[in-house]
Scaffold this active site. Structure first.
Site, PDB file in Angstrom:
ATOM      1  N   ALA A  70       4.184  -8.711  16.386  1.00  0.00           N
ATOM      2  CA  ALA A  70       5.139  -7.740  16.407  1.00  0.00           C
ATOM      3  C   ALA A  70       4.657  -6.240  17.169  1.00  0.00           C
ATOM      4  CB  ALA A  70       5.543  -7.345  14.930  1.00  0.00           C
ATOM      5  N   ARG A  80       3.442   4.189  15.958  1.00  0.00           N
ATOM      6  CA  ARG A  80       2.174   5.008  15.668  1.00  0.00           C
ATOM      7  C   ARG A  80       1.062   4.427  15.584  1.00  0.00           C
ATOM      8  NH1 ARG A  80      -0.805   2.723  11.829  1.00  0.00           N
ATOM      9  NH2 ARG A  80      -0.634   3.847   9.501  1.00  0.00           N
ATOM     10  N   ASP A  92      -7.667  -5.037   8.806  1.00  0.00           N
ATOM     11  CA  ASP A  92      -7.375  -3.782   8.006  1.00  0.00           C
ATOM     12  C   ASP A  92      -7.160  -3.991   6.459  1.00  0.00           C
ATOM     13  OD1 ASP A  92      -5.177  -5.204   8.021  1.00  0.00           O
ATOM     14  OD2 ASP A  92      -3.922  -3.866   8.840  1.00  0.00           O
ATOM     15  N   GLU A 113       0.709  -1.316  -0.079  1.00  0.00           N
ATOM     16  CA  GLU A 113      -0.010   0.180   0.061  1.00  0.00           C
ATOM     17  C   GLU A 113       0.946   1.134  -0.098  1.00  0.00           C
ATOM     18  OE1 GLU A 113      -3.676  -1.752   2.605  1.00  0.00           O
ATOM     19  OE2 GLU A 113      -1.934  -1.143   3.516  1.00  0.00           O
ATOM     20  N   ASP A 144      -2.788 -15.922  22.265  1.00  0.00           N
ATOM     21  CA  ASP A 144      -2.277 -16.048  20.747  1.00  0.00           C
ATOM     22  C   ASP A 144      -2.699 -17.344  20.617  1.00  0.00           C
ATOM     23  OD1 ASP A 144      -0.127 -14.183  18.952  1.00  0.00           O
ATOM     24  OD2 ASP A 144      -0.317 -16.315  18.366  1.00  0.00           O
TER      25      ASP A 144
HETATM   26  N1  LIG Z   1      -4.385  -0.908  12.117  1.00  0.00           N
HETATM   27  C1  LIG Z   1      -3.432  -0.361  11.990  1.00  0.00           C
HETATM   28  O1  LIG Z   1      -2.942   0.653  11.933  1.00  0.00           O
HETATM   29  C2  LIG Z   1      -2.324  -1.564  11.768  1.00  0.00           C
HETATM   30  C3  LIG Z   1      -0.938  -1.264  11.896  1.00  0.00           C
HETATM   31  C4  LIG Z   1      -0.112  -2.275  11.764  1.00  0.00           C
HETATM   32  C5  LIG Z   1      -0.441  -3.590  11.639  1.00  0.00           C
HETATM   33  N2  LIG Z   1      -1.986  -3.975  11.582  1.00  0.00           N
HETATM   34  C6  LIG Z   1      -2.422  -5.182  11.611  1.00  0.00           C
HETATM   35  O2  LIG Z   1      -2.099  -5.887  12.886  1.00  0.00           O
HETATM   36  C7  LIG Z   1      -2.139  -7.201  12.670  1.00  0.00           C
HETATM   37  C8  LIG Z   1      -0.938  -7.861  13.600  1.00  0.00           C
HETATM   38  O3  LIG Z   1       0.456  -7.391  12.894  1.00  0.00           O
HETATM   39  P1  LIG Z   1       1.785  -7.929  13.656  1.00  0.00           P
HETATM   40  O4  LIG Z   1       2.800  -7.233  12.920  1.00  0.00           O
HETATM   41  O5  LIG Z   1       1.705  -7.768  14.913  1.00  0.00           O
HETATM   42  O6  LIG Z   1       1.640  -9.231  13.096  1.00  0.00           O
HETATM   43  P2  LIG Z   1       2.331 -10.727  13.390  1.00  0.00           P
HETATM   44  O7  LIG Z   1       2.361 -11.731  12.359  1.00  0.00           O
HETATM   45  O8  LIG Z   1       3.895 -10.412  14.074  1.00  0.00           O
HETATM   46  O9  LIG Z   1       1.551 -10.970  14.759  1.00  0.00           O
HETATM   47  C9  LIG Z   1       0.147 -11.537  14.578  1.00  0.00           C
HETATM   48  C10 LIG Z   1      -0.081 -12.623  15.668  1.00  0.00           C
HETATM   49  O10 LIG Z   1      -1.573 -13.060  15.618  1.00  0.00           O
HETATM   50  C11 LIG Z   1      -1.562 -14.178  15.897  1.00  0.00           C
HETATM   51  N3  LIG Z   1      -2.781 -14.889  15.635  1.00  0.00           N
HETATM   52  C12 LIG Z   1      -3.314 -15.026  14.276  1.00  0.00           C
HETATM   53  N4  LIG Z   1      -4.464 -15.578  14.156  1.00  0.00           N
HETATM   54  C13 LIG Z   1      -4.863 -15.602  15.580  1.00  0.00           C
HETATM   55  C14 LIG Z   1      -6.163 -15.921  16.298  1.00  0.00           C
HETATM   56  N5  LIG Z   1      -7.035 -16.493  15.652  1.00  0.00           N
HETATM   57  N6  LIG Z   1      -6.162 -15.841  17.652  1.00  0.00           N
HETATM   58  C15 LIG Z   1      -5.078 -15.430  18.278  1.00  0.00           C
HETATM   59  N7  LIG Z   1      -3.890 -15.041  17.674  1.00  0.00           N
HETATM   60  C16 LIG Z   1      -3.927 -15.193  16.422  1.00  0.00           C
HETATM   61  C17 LIG Z   1      -0.360 -14.969  15.297  1.00  0.00           C
HETATM   62  O11 LIG Z   1      -0.263 -16.146  15.914  1.00  0.00           O
HETATM   63  C18 LIG Z   1       0.659 -14.040  15.749  1.00  0.00           C
HETATM   64  O12 LIG Z   1       1.427 -13.946  16.670  1.00  0.00           O
HETATM   65  C19 LIG Z   1      -1.842  -7.623  11.174  1.00  0.00           C
HETATM   66  O13 LIG Z   1      -3.164  -8.199  10.881  1.00  0.00           O
HETATM   67  C20 LIG Z   1      -1.268  -6.178  10.538  1.00  0.00           C
HETATM   68  O14 LIG Z   1      -1.848  -5.931   9.364  1.00  0.00           O
HETATM   69  C21 LIG Z   1      -2.647  -2.935  11.757  1.00  0.00           C
END
Ligand SMILES: NC(=O)c1ccc[n+]([C@@H]2O[C@H](COP(=O)([O-])OP(=O)(O)OC[C@H]3O[C@@H](n4cnc5c(N)ncnc54)[C@H](O)[C@@H]3O)[C@@H](O)[C@H]2O)c1
Length: 348
Positions: free
Chosen positions: A145, A118, A233, A62, A167
């Site tokens: 993360a 952020r 998202d 994006e 998780d």
């Molecule tokens: N809204 C925003 O502004 C914004 C910004 C950054 C990231 N995000 C979104 O946040 C999410 C997390 O990002 P990240 O970098 O932490 O990803 P990540 O892959 O590091 O962590 C995601 C975690 O979710 C867990 N998970 C997956 N399905 C699950 C479920 N059904 N129940 C419980 N846990 C589950 C995974 O095991 C993993 O540990 C992503 O979907 C990303 O796109 C949103």
């Protein structure tokens, strides 16, 4: 900072980490939250457009541009939930801040760490207005993360000091609990999402899955709770059961983008939502009924990245945590770009 026209300050991952650690994570989140809120309060000034998304089977790439008429910023960001399986991040990003007056970039920065900061700061700013007063216990479902950043932002801005983690991968929960140990939280690792939300005043969902998942069902959400839904998202990527949305007051960043990407993609296109700037400027009031469920349907909007780049740029002169990047061609005579190339050949 240099006045040489070819040079653009570049904040690498190494420098970003040094900057965050020098300022302190919680202070960085608090200061950044002020910049984010300040820009939400100037909402009308900004160019606004849903981000430009390129979807594939595996994820999305994006571009997120905006401008306040004086500065222009954009972020490149990806979202690939399968990435962690081969050692890559789900989300990586970098961004640029530029001078609208001459179009010259003023800053190039890593934004993977900055996006986590952020996103968390924005969630906490929203919760400052939306969460029940005195909320101190938060469930975090999805311990990847973003999760520690969320915890620390809610501690710094709202005083959240009890965490309930869950998780599907227990190793992620262990990692999150270990990273947050000694940072002022009472942490419970839960065996299920159901168990995690028990007694929580705030529920943060921050999972990654490239599908419409149901992380929370209606029966898991008690009255008066604030939901901070971060992981849904993208089109076809949501976390909440639709019934939760139907009984929540819903708050969004920029409605046209959230209709495409947020939890509300599950609802009719005219379902009422309130934009955060309306809450922050007092245009709309919230929580008239203490039993109401509030939902921040976070997707991440360009102004938040703009605020983050603006904040980072304001820290550079004092801290020196950047390097000089020879990014812009700067011939002695502006129209003699080719001559500059010829002279470079002669200099070799
Ligand atoms: N809204 C925003 O502004 C914004 C910004 C950054 C990231 N995000 C979104 O946040 C999410 C997390 O990002 P990240 O970098 O932490 O990803 P990540 O892959 O590091 O962590 C995601 C975690 O979710 C867990 N998970 C997956 N399905 C699950 C479920 N059904 N129940 C419980 N846990 C589950 C995974 O095991 C993993 O540990 C992503 O979907 C990303 O796109 C949103």
């Amino acid at each position: 900072m240099t006045a040489r026209l070819n040079i653009v300050p570049f904040v690498s991952v190494d420098h970003m980490m040094k900057l965050v650690l020098a300022i302190g994570v919680e202070r960085f989140l608090t200061d950044l939250a002020e910049y984010i809120e300040e820009d939400f309060r100037r909402w009308a000034l900004f160019d606004k457009t849903p981000r430009v998304a390129s979807h594939s089977i595996d994820g999305v790439i994006e571009l997120m541009p905006t401008s306040d008429g004086r500065l222009y910023g954009f972020k490149y960001v990806n979202g690939h939930p399968k990435n962690t399986r081969d050692g890559r991040q789900t989300v990586t990003a970098f961004g640029v801040l530029a001078d609208v007056g001459n179009g010259y970039p003023m800053l190039l920065s890593e934004m993977t760490i900055l996006t986590a900061l952020r996103t968390a700061a924005t969630s906490a700013v929203a919760a400052k207005y939306l969460a029940p007063k005195g909320a101190e216990c938060m469930a975090i479902i999805g311990n990847g993360a973003q999760s520690e950043f969320q915890a620390l932002a809610f501690k710094a801005l709202l005083g959240v000091n009890r965490l309930r983690l869950y998780d599907i991968d227990p190793a992620a929960t262990r990692k999150c609990a270990d990273n947050l140990a000694g940072l002022g939280f009472d942490i419970t690792s839960s065996a299920s999402a159901h168990a995690a939300v028990e007694g929580a005043h705030i529920i943060t969902t921050v999972t990654a899955d490239k599908q419409c998942a149901t992380i929370l069902t209606d029966n898991m959400v008690g009255s008066g709770v604030h939901i901070n839904a971060v992981g849904g998202d993208c089109p076809g990527k949501t976390e909440l059961h639709r019934d939760i949305l139907l009984r929540s007051q819903i708050f969004v960043e920029y409605t046209p983008q959230t209709r495409i990407e947020g939890e509300i993609q599950q609802l009719a296109a005219d379902h009422p939502v309130v934009e955060l700037w309306e809450v922050m400027t007092g245009k709309t009031s919230v929580r008239a009924d203490s039993r109401a469920v509030t939902l921040f349907d976070s997707v991440g909007f360009a102004t938040e990245d703009f605020s983050a780049l603006r904040y980072v740029r304001d820290q550079l002169a004092d801290t020196g945590f950047y390097e000089e990047l020879d990014l812009l061609a700067d011939p002695d005579e502006p129209r003699d770009l080719f001559g500059m190339l010829l002279r470079a050949a002669n200099n070799d």
